[in-house]
Scaffold this active site. Structure first.
Site, PDB file in Angstrom:
ATOM      1  N   ASP A  68       0.844  -1.189   0.000  1.00  0.00           N
ATOM      2  CA  ASP A  68       0.000   0.000   0.000  1.00  0.00           C
ATOM      3  C   ASP A  68       0.882   1.243   0.000  1.00  0.00           C
ATOM      4  O   ASP A  68       1.997   1.236   0.535  1.00  0.00           O
ATOM      5  CB  ASP A  68      -0.894   0.017   1.239  1.00  0.00           C
ATOM      6  CG  ASP A  68      -1.798  -1.196   1.300  1.00  0.00           C
ATOM      7  OD1 ASP A  68      -2.532  -1.419   0.323  1.00  0.00           O
ATOM      8  OD2 ASP A  68      -1.762  -1.917   2.318  1.00  0.00           O
ATOM      9  N   ASP A 117      -1.646  -2.420  -4.842  1.00  0.00           N
ATOM     10  CA  ASP A 117      -2.562  -2.730  -3.757  1.00  0.00           C
ATOM     11  C   ASP A 117      -3.330  -1.444  -3.433  1.00  0.00           C
ATOM     12  O   ASP A 117      -3.775  -0.753  -4.333  1.00  0.00           O
ATOM     13  CB  ASP A 117      -1.801  -3.292  -2.557  1.00  0.00           C
ATOM     14  CG  ASP A 117      -2.701  -4.092  -1.614  1.00  0.00           C
ATOM     15  OD1 ASP A 117      -3.909  -4.170  -1.856  1.00  0.00           O
ATOM     16  OD2 ASP A 117      -2.187  -4.629  -0.622  1.00  0.00           O
ATOM     17  N   ASP A 143      -4.514   2.322   3.658  1.00  0.00           N
ATOM     18  CA  ASP A 143      -5.191   1.348   4.508  1.00  0.00           C
ATOM     19  C   ASP A 143      -5.102   1.808   5.955  1.00  0.00           C
ATOM     20  O   ASP A 143      -4.025   2.236   6.423  1.00  0.00           O
ATOM     21  CB  ASP A 143      -4.565  -0.040   4.375  1.00  0.00           C
ATOM     22  CG  ASP A 143      -5.078  -0.792   3.150  1.00  0.00           C
ATOM     23  OD1 ASP A 143      -5.735  -0.165   2.302  1.00  0.00           O
ATOM     24  OD2 ASP A 143      -4.806  -2.001   3.050  1.00  0.00           O
ATOM     25  N   ARG A 159     -13.794   1.405  -3.152  1.00  0.00           N
ATOM     26  CA  ARG A 159     -13.211   1.626  -1.831  1.00  0.00           C
ATOM     27  C   ARG A 159     -12.819   3.079  -1.587  1.00  0.00           C
ATOM     28  O   ARG A 159     -11.636   3.406  -1.501  1.00  0.00           O
ATOM     29  CB  ARG A 159     -12.006   0.710  -1.601  1.00  0.00           C
ATOM     30  CG  ARG A 159     -12.315  -0.766  -1.661  1.00  0.00           C
ATOM     31  CD  ARG A 159     -11.106  -1.610  -1.287  1.00  0.00           C
ATOM     32  NE  ARG A 159     -11.400  -3.033  -1.426  1.00  0.00           N
ATOM     33  CZ  ARG A 159     -10.533  -4.013  -1.167  1.00  0.00           C
ATOM     34  NH1 ARG A 159      -9.316  -3.708  -0.759  1.00  0.00           N
ATOM     35  NH2 ARG A 159     -10.881  -5.270  -1.315  1.00  0.00           N
TER      36      ARG A 159
END
Length: 440
Positions: free
Chosen positions: A220, A259, A263, A318
């Site tokens: 990430d 990715d 996060d 997302r």
């Protein structure tokens, strides 16, 4: 909000519209900026500015003395500055674009690793789709891929200590290929940086993932893992020169090398993401990484995150997907294209409040797609506009997708907001002000 202030602010926005973005941004940010030091590196999160203002607030490295202020222009300098003096308050000023993989993917490959050999060994027509690669020995193509991946992980991950401010100098500062790890620390500020998402040089083929197998990537751009009081402000997150649209396919599946962009997981808490631009990405922001009960034990009661005045543009999904967290998303602008899947993912025990947001959707993309139900978790979603029209996102979703009925009422009311802008003004305000290079 005080009605006089509301109308006064709206008038200021209308007047500024004729003067261009610079005047507009000053009109909506000048008041809070006046109480702050002129140097962005010394600025702290304003009171009540989202969840990161809760309790002790977020000051980053603002208290750093001169010996703990570093200006860096290379990846080695950046990592050295992070490692110096532990958790003493520090400021790291980033000048120019720093490439974490400046020597290229080949420099990270284990001796003997060969991608063509990897493809030949694990092709579905010979390997099949019933057995994963976990038992492959160290000297196999998968074993050599694992070593190569470990080399990349050690190279591109940077651990951010507590009481740190990382700030870009000027309009063109940032990182390519880096993964910031804000892990098990408190009090971090990251501002005015452009992040080009790290490219996984060595994705793994998993024959058992889905019906046809899948390529799975790591890394990430930024991870907030078990950390508290984190402020991410005026940054740009993008796939840049490596968009998924340019990726090849192998074994009939996209060779996925990205990715997430951000996060927030493993019991992280008190995070504010403001005035950022998240662009050109697939799986963008994940809050809470698993439904499992072992993960839930550490996530319940945590994952309190605020998103405001962010631009979400050209994303697939997302923005964010939420599990467990009390997430407040307001005054953001979501601009979709034809690859759009959804914005808000409603996951296990999530408590999302989505208010005063603007959505710009292309022809043929329904407002029903803004919300995606993964689990039955009530949410609050009011005063949102789609293409300039007030839209009840829950009602339109339930009408068009009756198999995934959403329930209204998140069960809590956000109080940590400095200002709420009229929704009709949000696209212009956010488009003018969000992203790196636009501080003040």
């Amino acid at each position: 909000m005080n009605t006089h202030i509301w109308h006064g602010h709206a008038t200021a926005v209308r007047m500024a519209a004729s003067l261009g973005c610079a005047a507009l941004v000053l009109s909506v940010t000048g008041t809070s900026a006046q109480a702050q030091p002129r140097d962005p590196a010394r600025q702290t999160l304003p009171a009540k500015d989202g969840w990161a203002a809760y309790g002790t607030g977020t000051t980053g490295g603002a208290a750093a003395d001169a010996a703990h202020v570093h200006t860096v222009t290379t990846w080695a300098q950046f990592k050295a500055a992070l490692a110096a003096d532990g958790s003493a308050p520090k400021i790291i000023k980033v000048k120019g674009t720093i490439d974490a993989v400046s020597e290229g993917c080949d420099s990270l490959a284990a001796p003997g690793y060969d991608f063509d050999a990897y493809l030949a060994r694990y092709a579905p027509q010979t390997w099949g789709l019933d057995t994963d690669l976990s038992a492959e020995p160290d000297d196999s193509p998968e074993g050599l891929r694992r070593v190569s991946a470990a080399n990349q992980e050690q190279t591109i991950k940077a651990n951010i200590p507590a009481n740190t401010t990382i700030v870009g100098i000027g309009k063109n500062a940032g990182f390519k290929g880096a993964s910031l790890q804000i892990k098990a620390v408190d009090n971090v500020i990251v501002r005015n940086l452009t992040f080009e998402s790290p490219v996984d040089c060595f994705p793994q083929w998993d024959p058992t993932d889905g019906t046809n197998g899948n390529w799975n990537s790591e890394y990430d751009t930024a991870v907030v893992y078990g950390s508290t009081h984190v402020w991410l402000d005026h940054n740009t997150f993008t796939d840049g020169s490596h968009p998924d649209s340019a990726a090849p396919t192998y074994f009939g599946m996209l060779y996925q090398q990205h990715d997430g962009e951000l996060d927030i997981v493993r019991g992280a808490d008190y995070v504010t993401a403001s005035w950022n631009a998240f662009t050109e990405h697939d799986k963008t922001i994940l809050i809470g990484n698993s439904d499992s009960e072992s993960t839930a034990a550490g996530d319940r009661g945590h994952l309190k995150v605020t998103f405001h005045h962010n631009l979400f543009s050209g994303l697939v999904e997302r923005a964010p997907r939420v599990r467990f967290g009390q997430v407040d998303s307001y005054n953001n602008h979501f601009v979709a294209d034809t690859s759009y899947s959804y914005s808000f993912g409603i996951g296990k025990e999530s408590q999302l409040v989505a208010q005063h947001n603007a959505f710009t959707l292309p022809a043929g993309v329904s407002a029903a797609k803004v919300l995606k139900r993964w689990n039955v978790s009530p949410l609050t979603a009011d005063d949102n506009y789609v293409n300039g029209t007030p839209t009840d996102l829950i009602a339109v979703h339930n009408a068009e997708i009756p198999g995934e009925i959403l329930q209204s009422g998140a069960g809590w009311t956000p109080t940590l907001r400095t200002r709420t802008d009229p929704v009709k003004s949000v696209p212009r305000i956010v488009d003018c002000g969000a992203g790196a290079g636009r501080l003040g």
